[in-house]
Design an enzyme around this catalytic site. Structure first.
Site, PDB file in Angstrom:
ATOM      1  N   GLY A  96       0.821  -1.218   0.000  1.00  0.00           N
ATOM      2  CA  GLY A  96       0.000   0.000   0.000  1.00  0.00           C
ATOM      3  C   GLY A  96       0.847   1.256   0.000  1.00  0.00           C
ATOM      4  O   GLY A  96       2.060   1.220   0.186  1.00  0.00           O
ATOM      5  N   GLY A  98       2.571   3.849   1.444  1.00  0.00           N
ATOM      6  CA  GLY A  98       3.073   4.134   2.788  1.00  0.00           C
ATOM      7  C   GLY A  98       3.524   5.573   2.946  1.00  0.00           C
ATOM      8  O   GLY A  98       3.770   6.040   4.053  1.00  0.00           O
ATOM      9  N   ARG A  99       3.669   6.236   1.814  1.00  0.00           N
ATOM     10  CA  ARG A  99       4.114   7.639   1.903  1.00  0.00           C
ATOM     11  C   ARG A  99       3.588   8.456   0.738  1.00  0.00           C
ATOM     12  O   ARG A  99       4.117   9.523   0.435  1.00  0.00           O
ATOM     13  CB  ARG A  99       5.614   7.699   1.911  1.00  0.00           C
ATOM     14  CG  ARG A  99       6.223   6.987   0.713  1.00  0.00           C
ATOM     15  CD  ARG A  99       7.613   7.390   0.572  1.00  0.00           C
ATOM     16  NE  ARG A  99       8.289   6.567  -0.397  1.00  0.00           N
ATOM     17  CZ  ARG A  99       9.484   6.836  -0.836  1.00  0.00           C
ATOM     18  NH1 ARG A  99      10.110   7.884  -0.396  1.00  0.00           N
ATOM     19  NH2 ARG A  99      10.046   6.056  -1.707  1.00  0.00           N
ATOM     20  N   LYS A 119       3.901  12.148  -3.466  1.00  0.00           N
ATOM     21  CA  LYS A 119       4.796  11.135  -2.877  1.00  0.00           C
ATOM     22  C   LYS A 119       5.677  11.813  -1.836  1.00  0.00           C
ATOM     23  O   LYS A 119       6.364  12.788  -2.159  1.00  0.00           O
ATOM     24  CB  LYS A 119       5.636  10.535  -4.006  1.00  0.00           C
ATOM     25  CG  LYS A 119       6.538   9.391  -3.600  1.00  0.00           C
ATOM     26  CD  LYS A 119       7.086   8.717  -4.850  1.00  0.00           C
ATOM     27  CE  LYS A 119       8.049   7.601  -4.528  1.00  0.00           C
ATOM     28  NZ  LYS A 119       8.540   6.949  -5.757  1.00  0.00           N
ATOM     29  N   GLY A 132       7.029   7.878   6.058  1.00  0.00           N
ATOM     30  CA  GLY A 132       6.053   8.534   5.185  1.00  0.00           C
ATOM     31  C   GLY A 132       6.630   9.677   4.366  1.00  0.00           C
ATOM     32  O   GLY A 132       5.903  10.383   3.675  1.00  0.00           O
ATOM     33  N   ARG A 189      -1.918  -1.264 -10.075  1.00  0.00           N
ATOM     34  CA  ARG A 189      -0.732  -2.102 -10.248  1.00  0.00           C
ATOM     35  C   ARG A 189      -1.136  -3.572 -10.264  1.00  0.00           C
ATOM     36  O   ARG A 189      -2.225  -3.915  -9.776  1.00  0.00           O
ATOM     37  CB  ARG A 189       0.222  -1.909  -9.048  1.00  0.00           C
ATOM     38  CG  ARG A 189       0.522  -0.466  -8.718  1.00  0.00           C
ATOM     39  CD  ARG A 189       0.663  -0.288  -7.203  1.00  0.00           C
ATOM     40  NE  ARG A 189       0.670   1.149  -6.856  1.00  0.00           N
ATOM     41  CZ  ARG A 189       1.764   1.859  -6.652  1.00  0.00           C
ATOM     42  NH1 ARG A 189       2.937   1.281  -6.705  1.00  0.00           N
ATOM     43  NH2 ARG A 189       1.681   3.141  -6.376  1.00  0.00           N
ATOM     44  N   ASP A 261       4.290  -4.733  -7.439  1.00  0.00           N
ATOM     45  CA  ASP A 261       3.662  -3.483  -6.985  1.00  0.00           C
ATOM     46  C   ASP A 261       4.204  -2.284  -7.750  1.00  0.00           C
ATOM     47  O   ASP A 261       3.674  -1.178  -7.607  1.00  0.00           O
ATOM     48  CB  ASP A 261       3.859  -3.286  -5.475  1.00  0.00           C
ATOM     49  CG  ASP A 261       5.310  -3.419  -5.054  1.00  0.00           C
ATOM     50  OD1 ASP A 261       5.908  -4.475  -5.316  1.00  0.00           O
ATOM     51  OD2 ASP A 261       5.857  -2.463  -4.486  1.00  0.00           O
ATOM     52  N   ASP A 271       7.719   4.102 -10.764  1.00  0.00           N
ATOM     53  CA  ASP A 271       8.633   3.990  -9.638  1.00  0.00           C
ATOM     54  C   ASP A 271      10.097   3.961 -10.057  1.00  0.00           C
ATOM     55  O   ASP A 271      10.647   2.919 -10.403  1.00  0.00           O
ATOM     56  CB  ASP A 271       8.311   2.747  -8.796  1.00  0.00           C
ATOM     57  CG  ASP A 271       8.122   3.151  -7.351  1.00  0.00           C
ATOM     58  OD1 ASP A 271       8.573   4.239  -7.001  1.00  0.00           O
ATOM     59  OD2 ASP A 271       7.511   2.380  -6.581  1.00  0.00           O
TER      60      ASP A 271
HETATM   61  P1  AMP Z   1       8.946   1.126  -3.219  1.00  0.00           P
HETATM   62  O1  AMP Z   1      10.219   0.380  -2.957  1.00  0.00           O
HETATM   63  O2  AMP Z   1       9.141   2.621  -3.293  1.00  0.00           O
HETATM   64  O3  AMP Z   1       8.197   0.579  -4.383  1.00  0.00           O
HETATM   65  O4  AMP Z   1       8.044   0.936  -1.934  1.00  0.00           O
HETATM   66  C1  AMP Z   1       7.660  -0.307  -1.436  1.00  0.00           C
HETATM   67  C2  AMP Z   1       6.731  -0.128  -0.268  1.00  0.00           C
HETATM   68  O5  AMP Z   1       7.380   0.557   0.802  1.00  0.00           O
HETATM   69  C3  AMP Z   1       5.473   0.682  -0.570  1.00  0.00           C
HETATM   70  O6  AMP Z   1       4.425   0.117   0.180  1.00  0.00           O
HETATM   71  C4  AMP Z   1       5.837   2.057  -0.069  1.00  0.00           C
HETATM   72  O7  AMP Z   1       4.700   2.832   0.245  1.00  0.00           O
HETATM   73  C5  AMP Z   1       6.639   1.728   1.162  1.00  0.00           C
HETATM   74  N1  AMP Z   1       7.586   2.802   1.530  1.00  0.00           N
HETATM   75  C6  AMP Z   1       8.713   3.155   0.876  1.00  0.00           C
HETATM   76  N2  AMP Z   1       9.318   4.184   1.494  1.00  0.00           N
HETATM   77  C7  AMP Z   1       8.557   4.513   2.567  1.00  0.00           C
HETATM   78  C8  AMP Z   1       8.644   5.507   3.611  1.00  0.00           C
HETATM   79  N3  AMP Z   1       9.660   6.364   3.683  1.00  0.00           N
HETATM   80  N4  AMP Z   1       7.665   5.529   4.525  1.00  0.00           N
HETATM   81  C9  AMP Z   1       6.643   4.657   4.475  1.00  0.00           C
HETATM   82  N5  AMP Z   1       6.503   3.708   3.541  1.00  0.00           N
HETATM   83  C10 AMP Z   1       7.442   3.628   2.587  1.00  0.00           C
HETATM   84 MG    MG Z   2       6.673   1.251  -5.404  1.00  0.00          MG
END
Ligand code: AMP
Ligand code: MG
Length: 501
Positions: A96, A98-99, A119, A132, A189, A261, A271
């Site tokens: 989901g 997360g940020r 983002k 976040g 996704r 994802d 991404d």
């Molecule tokens: P990503 O590697 O950017 O595709 O992220 C993978 C997962 O980690 C997703 O669910 C993001 O929302 C979560 N995520 C990445 N960075 C952060 C962050 N700084 N705070 C909270 N969730 C994060």
């Molecule tokens: Mg991602």
């Protein structure tokens, strides 16, 4: 932080709330955390115009307020989207946003619907241990690489703007915090389908599939379109991924984290974490510091896209047929098209890189033999094709690419290519024109990107803007951009990239 009233409201179009209107399981409602001292770093004026927004209508302060989430556009109902995903082959039932937050959808000037997403907008129920937030370096990296991809004609999400938050985010080392305003054809996704499939929530799966079909209608009327919309959805996803990955391959792009994802049903590149462009051509090239086994290596990308599509197909089974065995039989032939389709798209792209518009059976060995030579020579991917472009422009010039040691091997390959060009219809200057449009002069070279980000982190955005201008004109030679066109010196080479989350 509470949203504060702004003295200078922007004439921003009202947003739709299509995703936000889906049932509760699809998302969590979250208000952006906001930024204590937002400062506009970048505004994508060209994209503003595509969205029918006048970029000059608001002050930098007004834009910073909007793109930081301090002030919401009319109609915005921010949600964090739920999704699951296979990360490096391991299933995680809940990831989901997360940020990131989806503010809503916006009609663009061409009548298409796009997502507006922030983002780095703060914590959400999906944040797990994350803060976040996003850091300045990765935000600007996504901005730059996305815009370069767009200029190269590759489907991609795009940056509308970037804002510094005024906070420091705890990374190693600590960095200025930033928010990226991202525009996408959608953020649906493969992992979104996996989220509901893992919960065996068939009504939600059907709603998601119907929304996907509405947002991304299958481009070609296949047999499935008439029979069964959900098989048509899979066929469309197969086609979009085949085209996308073939385009990545043709430009030397390594996505770096092709988890499900990060695989968008729109067929856009999604991404930009540890992505990189090849300097030296090597099928096994891996840049991401977390890709220990080379799962997402350059040459592995078509296979991984197929693996990701197989995960999507599994999710769709219950929509295709109530009998599981029959459902498998009905989706397999669609999935099995992928290798042929990605191969055909790749071949078409590579032909254009060699100035060929017609197809002959010897084209594949001609291309493969060139790539094998490039690998032996440790040749620069981009410069080799530019060199071939100059040979096509001037038939008197028969030189091997600069620095090549196997002159004879190149000469005999060149003769084959020359004969092949001779069998192309049309005027003799045509291949060179095709090649000049298929072979960029400039890609965002990793060492140049890192240098520009280093300066930005130290407070100087000028090198970033200069590089952005150059990589968004990838086919245009200019003296002031010449330094961006050459490979890194041995000491400048960037061999590792980081997610930087
Ligand atoms: P990503 O590697 O950017 O595709 O992220 C993978 C997962 O980690 C997703 O669910 C993001 O929302 C979560 N995520 C990445 N960075 C952060 C962050 N700084 N705070 C909270 N969730 C994060
Ligand atoms: Mg991602």
């Amino acid at each position: 932080m509470a949203a504060r009233p702004h003295p200078d409201p922007l004439p921003f179009p009202a947003l739709e709330q299509i995703y936000a209107r889906l049932p509760r399981g699809f998302h969590a409602r979250v208000s952006p955390a906001g930024a204590p001292a937002p400062r506009l770093l970048m505004l994508n004026t060209a994209l503003c115009r595509e969205l029918g927004i006048d970029p000059g209508a608001g002050t930098a302060e007004a834009w910073a307020g909007l793109l930081s989430g301090n002030r919401l556009p009319r109609g915005a109902e921010p949600v964090a989207m739920a999704y699951a995903g296979h990360q490096f082959g391991q299933f995680v039932p809940q990831l989901g946003d997360g940020r990131a937050l989806l503010l809503g959808e916006i009609w663009d000037a061409a009548g298409g619907l796009r997502d507006l997403h922030l983002k780095g907008a703060g914590r959400t129920p999906f944040s797990r241990t994350g803060d976040g937030r996003a850091a300045l370096g990765p935000v600007l990296r996504e901005y730059l690489v996305g815009e370069a991809m767009h200029a190269l004609g590759i489907p991609t999400t795009r940056a509308l703007g970037a804002v510094a938050t005024g906070e420091t985010v705890l990374r190693d080392p600590p960095q200025p915090g930033a928010i990226l305003a991202r525009v996408a054809a959608s953020h649906i996704r493969v992992g979104t389908f996996e989220y509901f499939a893992a919960r065996r929530d068939i009504p939600a799966l059907r709603q998601l599939a119907d929304l996907t079909l509405a947002r991304h209608p299958p481009q070609e009327a296949t047999q499935e379109t008439q029979d069964d919309p959900y098989r048509a959805l899979l066929a469309s996803a197969v086609e979009r991924q085949a085209r996308l990955v073939a385009q990545w391959m043709g430009i030397g792009f390594v996505h770096g984290v092709m988890n499900t994802d990060n695989t968008a049903l729109s067929g856009e590149t999604l991404d930009y974490g540890p992505c990189a462009f090849l300097d030296v051509y090597r099928p096994g090239a891996v840049f991401s510091a977390i890709d220990h086994h080379g799962r997402y290596a350059y040459g592995n990308q078509p296979r991984i896209a197929e693996w990701n599509l197989a995960r999507l197909a599994e999710c769709l089974l219950p929509l295709v047929d109530t009998d599981p065995q029959r459902a498998v039989e009905r989706v397999m032939p669609i999935l099995e098209r992928f290798p042929e389709r990605v191969g055909a798209c790749w071949l078409e792209g590579m032909r254009r890189k060699l100035g060929l518009e017609t197809a002959e059976t010897e084209d594949t060995p001609l291309i493969q033999d060139l790539l094998a030579l490039m690998e032996q020579e440790e040749a620069d991917f981009t410069l080799t094709f530019r060199h071939l472009t100059t040979l096509a422009e001037d038939p008197e010039n028969q030189a091997a690419p600069p620095g090549w040691s196997r002159g004879e091997a190149f000469a005999s390959w060149r003769v084959r290519w020359h004969h092949r060009l001779g069998r192309e219809p049309g005027d003799a200057a045509r291949p060179a024109r095709i090649m000049a449009r298929a072979n960029p002069l400039r890609i965002p070279r990793n060492h140049r990107v890192e240098q520009a980000l280093e300066a930005a982190r130290a407070g100087d955005l000028e090198p970033f803007r200069h590089l952005l201008e150059a990589v968004t004109h990838p086919f245009e030679a200019r003296p002031e951009w010449a330094a961006f066109d050459t490979p890194p010196q041995p000491g400048e080479r960037v061999t590792r990239t980081f997610c930087g989350t």
